[in-house]
Design a protein around this motif. Structure first.
Motif, mmCIF file in Angstrom:
data_model
loop_
_atom_site.group_PDB
_atom_site.id
_atom_site.type_symbol
_atom_site.label_atom_id
_atom_site.label_comp_id
_atom_site.label_asym_id
_atom_site.label_seq_id
_atom_site.Cartn_x
_atom_site.Cartn_y
_atom_site.Cartn_z
ATOM 1 N N ILE A 91 -4.574 -0.438 -8.751
ATOM 2 C CA ILE A 91 -4.452 -0.819 -7.351
ATOM 3 C C ILE A 91 -3.457 0.114 -6.664
ATOM 4 C CG2 ILE A 91 -3.737 -2.635 -5.753
ATOM 5 C CD1 ILE A 91 -4.662 -4.657 -7.878
ATOM 6 N N VAL A 92 -3.931 0.874 -5.685
ATOM 7 C CA VAL A 92 -3.079 1.775 -4.921
ATOM 8 C C VAL A 92 -2.403 1.001 -3.786
ATOM 9 C CG1 VAL A 92 -3.022 3.861 -3.503
ATOM 10 C CG2 VAL A 92 -4.500 3.766 -5.513
ATOM 11 N N ILE A 93 -3.190 0.193 -3.063
ATOM 12 C CA ILE A 93 -2.658 -0.650 -1.992
ATOM 13 C C ILE A 93 -3.185 -2.063 -2.239
ATOM 14 C CG2 ILE A 93 -2.549 -1.092 0.487
ATOM 15 C CD1 ILE A 93 -3.133 1.903 0.906
ATOM 16 N N ASP A 94 -2.286 -3.034 -2.263
ATOM 17 C CA ASP A 94 -2.718 -4.404 -2.527
ATOM 18 C C ASP A 94 -2.969 -5.180 -1.238
ATOM 19 O OD1 ASP A 94 -0.232 -5.286 -1.564
ATOM 20 O OD2 ASP A 94 0.544 -5.770 -3.547
ATOM 21 N N ASP A 95 -3.338 -6.437 -1.388
ATOM 22 C CA ASP A 95 -3.696 -7.265 -0.235
ATOM 23 C C ASP A 95 -2.499 -7.662 0.628
ATOM 24 O OD1 ASP A 95 -2.683 -8.925 -2.244
ATOM 25 O OD2 ASP A 95 -3.962 -10.603 -1.675
ATOM 26 N N LYS A 96 -1.289 -7.287 0.228
ATOM 27 C CA LYS A 96 -0.076 -7.526 1.023
ATOM 28 C C LYS A 96 0.368 -6.262 1.760
ATOM 29 C CE LYS A 96 0.440 -11.631 -0.973
ATOM 30 N NZ LYS A 96 -0.833 -11.759 -1.653
ATOM 31 N N GLY A 97 -0.353 -5.142 1.525
ATOM 32 C CA GLY A 97 -0.015 -3.875 2.150
ATOM 33 C C GLY A 97 0.975 -3.044 1.346
ATOM 34 N N ASN A 98 1.304 -3.485 0.135
ATOM 35 C CA ASN A 98 2.200 -2.715 -0.741
ATOM 36 C C ASN A 98 1.474 -1.483 -1.247
ATOM 37 O OD1 ASN A 98 4.352 -4.674 -0.651
ATOM 38 N ND2 ASN A 98 3.066 -5.948 -1.949
ATOM 39 N N MET B 19 -4.647 2.365 6.212
ATOM 40 C CA MET B 19 -5.278 1.667 5.139
ATOM 41 C C MET B 19 -4.404 0.499 4.697
ATOM 42 S SD MET B 19 -7.918 1.292 3.303
ATOM 43 C CE MET B 19 -8.869 2.731 3.662
ATOM 44 N N ARG B 20 -3.088 0.749 4.648
ATOM 45 C CA ARG B 20 -2.180 -0.344 4.243
ATOM 46 C C ARG B 20 -2.331 -1.547 5.158
ATOM 47 N NH1 ARG B 20 1.370 4.058 3.466
ATOM 48 N NH2 ARG B 20 2.263 3.689 5.512
ATOM 49 N N GLU B 21 -2.362 -1.302 6.456
ATOM 50 C CA GLU B 21 -2.473 -2.393 7.423
ATOM 51 C C GLU B 21 -3.826 -3.100 7.292
ATOM 52 O OE1 GLU B 21 -1.731 -5.165 10.291
ATOM 53 O OE2 GLU B 21 -0.340 -3.897 9.194
ATOM 54 N N ARG C 191 -3.767 -5.335 4.244
ATOM 55 C CA ARG C 191 -2.938 -6.514 4.506
ATOM 56 C C ARG C 191 -3.660 -7.487 5.434
ATOM 57 N NH1 ARG C 191 -0.456 -8.900 8.064
ATOM 58 N NH2 ARG C 191 -0.766 -7.323 9.644
ATOM 59 N N LYS C 192 -4.217 -6.958 6.497
ATOM 60 C CA LYS C 192 -4.854 -7.808 7.502
ATOM 61 C C LYS C 192 -6.103 -8.521 6.976
ATOM 62 C CE LYS C 192 -6.757 -7.615 12.182
ATOM 63 N NZ LYS C 192 -7.036 -6.746 13.321
ATOM 64 N N HIS C 193 -6.892 -7.827 6.171
ATOM 65 C CA HIS C 193 -8.181 -8.372 5.745
ATOM 66 C C HIS C 193 -8.218 -8.802 4.285
ATOM 67 C CE1 HIS C 193 -9.890 -7.265 9.591
ATOM 68 N NE2 HIS C 193 -9.334 -6.072 9.451
ATOM 69 N N GLY C 194 -7.081 -8.719 3.589
ATOM 70 C CA GLY C 194 -7.033 -9.161 2.199
ATOM 71 C C GLY C 194 -7.780 -8.263 1.233
ATOM 72 N N GLY C 195 -7.834 -6.974 1.555
ATOM 73 C CA GLY C 195 -8.552 -6.032 0.692
ATOM 74 C C GLY C 195 -7.633 -5.298 -0.253
ATOM 75 N N PHE C 196 -8.216 -4.497 -1.104
ATOM 76 C CA PHE C 196 -7.485 -3.675 -2.059
ATOM 77 C C PHE C 196 -8.024 -2.261 -1.988
ATOM 78 C CE2 PHE C 196 -7.127 -7.930 -3.659
ATOM 79 C CZ PHE C 196 -5.842 -7.986 -4.169
ATOM 80 N N TYR C 197 -7.142 -1.282 -2.171
ATOM 81 C CA TYR C 197 -7.540 0.119 -2.237
ATOM 82 C C TYR C 197 -7.331 0.534 -3.683
ATOM 83 C CZ TYR C 197 -7.945 4.990 -0.732
ATOM 84 O OH TYR C 197 -8.347 6.276 -0.553
ATOM 85 N N LEU C 198 -8.397 0.891 -4.362
ATOM 86 C CA LEU C 198 -8.318 1.220 -5.778
ATOM 87 C C LEU C 198 -8.267 2.717 -5.996
ATOM 88 C CD1 LEU C 198 -10.998 -1.255 -7.158
ATOM 89 C CD2 LEU C 198 -8.533 -1.588 -7.016
#
Length: 69
Positions: A55-62, A1-3, A6-13
């Motif tokens: 935000i659990v995972i941001d668009d940078k993969g953090n 999910m992190r990748e 990061r790759k697609h500019g998404g967020f995991y909430l």
């Protein structure tokens, strides 16, 4: 999910467990499945208003949980 984020500019909430379904029901403006054949793991695009989430995972993969022990 992190990748993928990061790759697609998404967020995991994330939201608080039990109440999350009720919150989503009340706050969802529109939703549609992007890959519906995946069942519970389907990718959804949702638009919400006044939805308390973090935000659990941001668009940078953090990853919020990566360094918790």
């Amino acid at each position: 999910m992190r990748e993928a984020c990061r790759k697609h500019g998404g967020f995991y909430l994330g939201s608080i467990g039990g109440p999350a379904a009720r919150l989503a029901q009340d706050a969802s403006a529109r939703s549609r499945a992007r890959i519906s054949r995946a069942g519970m793991e389907a990718i959804w695009r949702i638009e919400v208003e006044d939805f308390p989430a973090f935000i659990v995972i941001d668009d940078k993969g953090n990853d919020f949980f990566a360094n918790l022990s």
